[in-house]
Design a protein around this motif. Sequence first.
Motif, mmCIF file in Angstrom:
data_model
loop_
_atom_site.group_PDB
_atom_site.id
_atom_site.type_symbol
_atom_site.label_atom_id
_atom_site.label_comp_id
_atom_site.label_asym_id
_atom_site.label_seq_id
_atom_site.Cartn_x
_atom_site.Cartn_y
_atom_site.Cartn_z
ATOM 1 N N THR A 46 0.836 -1.195 0.000
ATOM 2 C CA THR A 46 0.000 0.000 0.000
ATOM 3 C C THR A 46 0.875 1.251 0.000
ATOM 4 O O THR A 46 2.100 1.175 0.126
ATOM 5 N N ARG A 47 0.230 2.379 -0.091
ATOM 6 C CA ARG A 47 0.974 3.642 -0.109
ATOM 7 C C ARG A 47 1.745 3.863 1.192
ATOM 8 O O ARG A 47 2.912 4.271 1.169
ATOM 9 N N LEU A 48 1.109 3.577 2.306
ATOM 10 C CA LEU A 48 1.768 3.774 3.596
ATOM 11 C C LEU A 48 3.010 2.891 3.709
ATOM 12 O O LEU A 48 4.052 3.323 4.217
ATOM 13 N N GLU A 49 2.908 1.667 3.218
ATOM 14 C CA GLU A 49 4.054 0.762 3.245
ATOM 15 C C GLU A 49 5.156 1.239 2.304
ATOM 16 O O GLU A 49 6.349 1.120 2.615
ATOM 17 N N GLU A 143 -4.869 -1.752 5.674
ATOM 18 C CA GLU A 143 -5.843 -0.991 4.893
ATOM 19 C C GLU A 143 -6.455 0.127 5.728
ATOM 20 O O GLU A 143 -6.608 1.264 5.262
ATOM 21 N N ASN A 146 -4.095 2.988 6.133
ATOM 22 C CA ASN A 146 -4.005 3.780 4.908
ATOM 23 C C ASN A 146 -5.199 4.704 4.752
ATOM 24 O O ASN A 146 -5.051 5.860 4.342
ATOM 25 N N ARG A 147 -6.384 4.204 5.078
ATOM 26 C CA ARG A 147 -7.571 5.053 4.967
ATOM 27 C C ARG A 147 -7.507 6.215 5.947
ATOM 28 O O ARG A 147 -7.947 7.325 5.639
ATOM 29 N N TYR A 150 -4.545 8.495 4.229
ATOM 30 C CA TYR A 150 -4.697 8.971 2.855
ATOM 31 C C TYR A 150 -6.136 9.013 2.350
ATOM 32 O O TYR A 150 -6.365 9.416 1.205
ATOM 33 N N TRP A 154 -5.098 5.838 -2.371
ATOM 34 C CA TRP A 154 -4.100 4.767 -2.329
ATOM 35 C C TRP A 154 -4.733 3.507 -2.908
ATOM 36 O O TRP A 154 -5.932 3.452 -3.160
#
Length: 210
Positions: A46-49, A143, A146-147, A150, A154
């Motif tokens: 994911t984007r955060l990762e 997940e 991330n929500r 972002y 993402w």
Amino acid sequence: MRLQRLKRAYQRHMRVNYEHAARPCRLCPTKGICCTDAHFVNVQITRLEAVAIRETLLRTPRLTDEERRAVFHRAQLAVERHGLAVASDAHAQTFSCPLFDAKFGCLVHRRAKPAPCIQHACYENWEDVPPIELQWRVERRIERLNREVYGAAWAWLPLPVWLTLVDPSSDGAQLKRLEREWGARSDVRRSAFLYRESNHRRSLPVLHHR
């Protein structure tokens, strides 16, 4: 950082409860094959990762600036060589992981290792393999994180794709375009989509030795 704490707890759980039954990586006849075999590696992040991986690479004292750039260059090559893309069937896209280094092994092993890689090991017996539900549970928590950070901007994408999107030398134009596309989706539909995908994404296969 909550993501890092989540990953560390997951790694600790795998180490204590499952890895004792797995074949040690140091005994592998082909070092890093589970990371570099482009026929089955299909890790999505994911984007955060991706940001956590980028920051780990930028901060580690083990790498020179040239070696750091080489990681992002390998990611770009993987995208081009294997035709990786932002697509609904991204889970079917395979590649050689750009994070593997012949000298150090996984460059983000301690701080930002993806969940499928934490789950994966080489087991002699299928009954020793950790249940895939453990990975899904962690990914659902990822997940949610991330929500929180972002919103809808993402998605789960092949690891090399995300590395090119967060590449420090990138102008960020492609990521901004994707942010607009992702932001146009409703949160409800997106959450349902992610839940289905998290339960159907393939994980790294377990090598079964006879």
